[in-house]
Design a protein around this motif. Sequence first.
Motif, mmCIF file in Angstrom:
data_model
loop_
_atom_site.group_PDB
_atom_site.id
_atom_site.type_symbol
_atom_site.label_atom_id
_atom_site.label_comp_id
_atom_site.label_asym_id
_atom_site.label_seq_id
_atom_site.Cartn_x
_atom_site.Cartn_y
_atom_site.Cartn_z
ATOM 1 N N PHE A 57 0.821 -1.211 0.000
ATOM 2 C CA PHE A 57 0.000 0.000 0.000
ATOM 3 C C PHE A 57 0.855 1.262 0.000
ATOM 4 C CE2 PHE A 57 -2.255 3.389 2.247
ATOM 5 C CZ PHE A 57 -3.351 3.526 1.419
ATOM 6 N N TRP A 58 1.799 1.365 0.936
ATOM 7 C CA TRP A 58 2.561 2.605 1.061
ATOM 8 C C TRP A 58 3.549 2.807 -0.075
ATOM 9 C CZ3 TRP A 58 0.438 6.238 3.564
ATOM 10 C CH2 TRP A 58 -0.393 5.961 4.646
ATOM 11 N N ASN A 59 4.115 1.750 -0.628
ATOM 12 C CA ASN A 59 4.973 1.911 -1.808
ATOM 13 C C ASN A 59 4.160 2.376 -3.006
ATOM 14 O OD1 ASN A 59 7.648 1.367 -0.939
ATOM 15 N ND2 ASN A 59 7.084 -0.783 -0.718
ATOM 16 N N LEU A 102 -5.970 7.198 8.576
ATOM 17 C CA LEU A 102 -4.512 7.130 8.440
ATOM 18 C C LEU A 102 -3.917 6.153 9.451
ATOM 19 C CD1 LEU A 102 -1.996 8.245 6.996
ATOM 20 C CD2 LEU A 102 -1.912 10.016 8.744
ATOM 21 N N ILE A 103 -4.421 6.178 10.677
ATOM 22 C CA ILE A 103 -3.944 5.243 11.704
ATOM 23 C C ILE A 103 -4.277 3.806 11.313
ATOM 24 C CG2 ILE A 103 -4.326 4.485 14.096
ATOM 25 C CD1 ILE A 103 -4.590 7.511 14.789
ATOM 26 N N LEU A 104 -5.489 3.585 10.798
ATOM 27 C CA LEU A 104 -5.870 2.235 10.365
ATOM 28 C C LEU A 104 -4.980 1.744 9.225
ATOM 29 C CD1 LEU A 104 -9.778 2.424 10.372
ATOM 30 C CD2 LEU A 104 -8.327 1.142 11.944
ATOM 31 N N LEU A 105 -4.654 2.630 8.291
ATOM 32 C CA LEU A 105 -3.837 2.249 7.146
ATOM 33 C C LEU A 105 -2.376 2.015 7.532
ATOM 34 C CD1 LEU A 105 -5.318 4.678 4.475
ATOM 35 C CD2 LEU A 105 -5.737 2.223 4.688
ATOM 36 N N THR A 148 -6.163 -5.339 8.217
ATOM 37 C CA THR A 148 -6.334 -5.037 9.638
ATOM 38 C C THR A 148 -7.656 -5.599 10.159
ATOM 39 O OG1 THR A 148 -7.304 -2.875 9.161
ATOM 40 C CG2 THR A 148 -4.916 -2.957 9.518
ATOM 41 N N ASN A 149 -8.286 -6.464 9.367
ATOM 42 C CA ASN A 149 -9.558 -7.124 9.702
ATOM 43 C C ASN A 149 -10.704 -6.129 9.835
ATOM 44 O OD1 ASN A 149 -10.824 -9.587 9.882
ATOM 45 N ND2 ASN A 149 -10.698 -9.693 12.098
ATOM 46 N N LYS A 150 -10.676 -5.080 9.028
ATOM 47 C CA LYS A 150 -11.746 -4.087 8.984
ATOM 48 C C LYS A 150 -12.441 -4.180 7.630
ATOM 49 C CE LYS A 150 -10.613 -1.773 12.810
ATOM 50 N NZ LYS A 150 -10.330 -2.840 13.737
ATOM 51 N N SER A 151 -13.716 -3.854 7.625
ATOM 52 C CA SER A 151 -14.483 -3.840 6.386
ATOM 53 C C SER A 151 -13.982 -2.725 5.471
ATOM 54 C CB SER A 151 -15.965 -3.611 6.704
ATOM 55 O OG SER A 151 -16.694 -3.334 5.534
#
Length: 130
Positions: free
Chosen positions: A25-27, A97-100, A76-79
Amino acid sequence: MINWYLKVVRDNYANFSGRARRAEFWNFIICNIVITLLLSLLIFILDDTGIKMYIAYALVTFLPLVAATVRRLHDTNKSGLYILVGFIPVVGSIWLLILLAADGNYGPNNYGPDPKVEDYYTNGISTKQY
């Protein structure tokens, strides 16, 4: 870094299922920012053509950006609907941003197998030891 970018754009263009590692994701985000900045410079050099190239790139990469974000949330096991949290002024953007940025769940979760283990053993993308 470019391998991660190509993995998102070429291999998972509109793939909203599964999980995406932080590195993937971040790359992708960093490459996307660099390309966008280069295209922004072209706007000053080429005027209308630069603007058209910038808009075309933004339209082409919008769907992979959303798909990668959804897959990152899945890690992160989030929808994937948690992407809508970003529309809440200030607090929502910080929370997203924290979740990502959070580390993904170790092992399989509701959205598939752990991509760190999968990439390490099958694709050879990473050389890190886990």
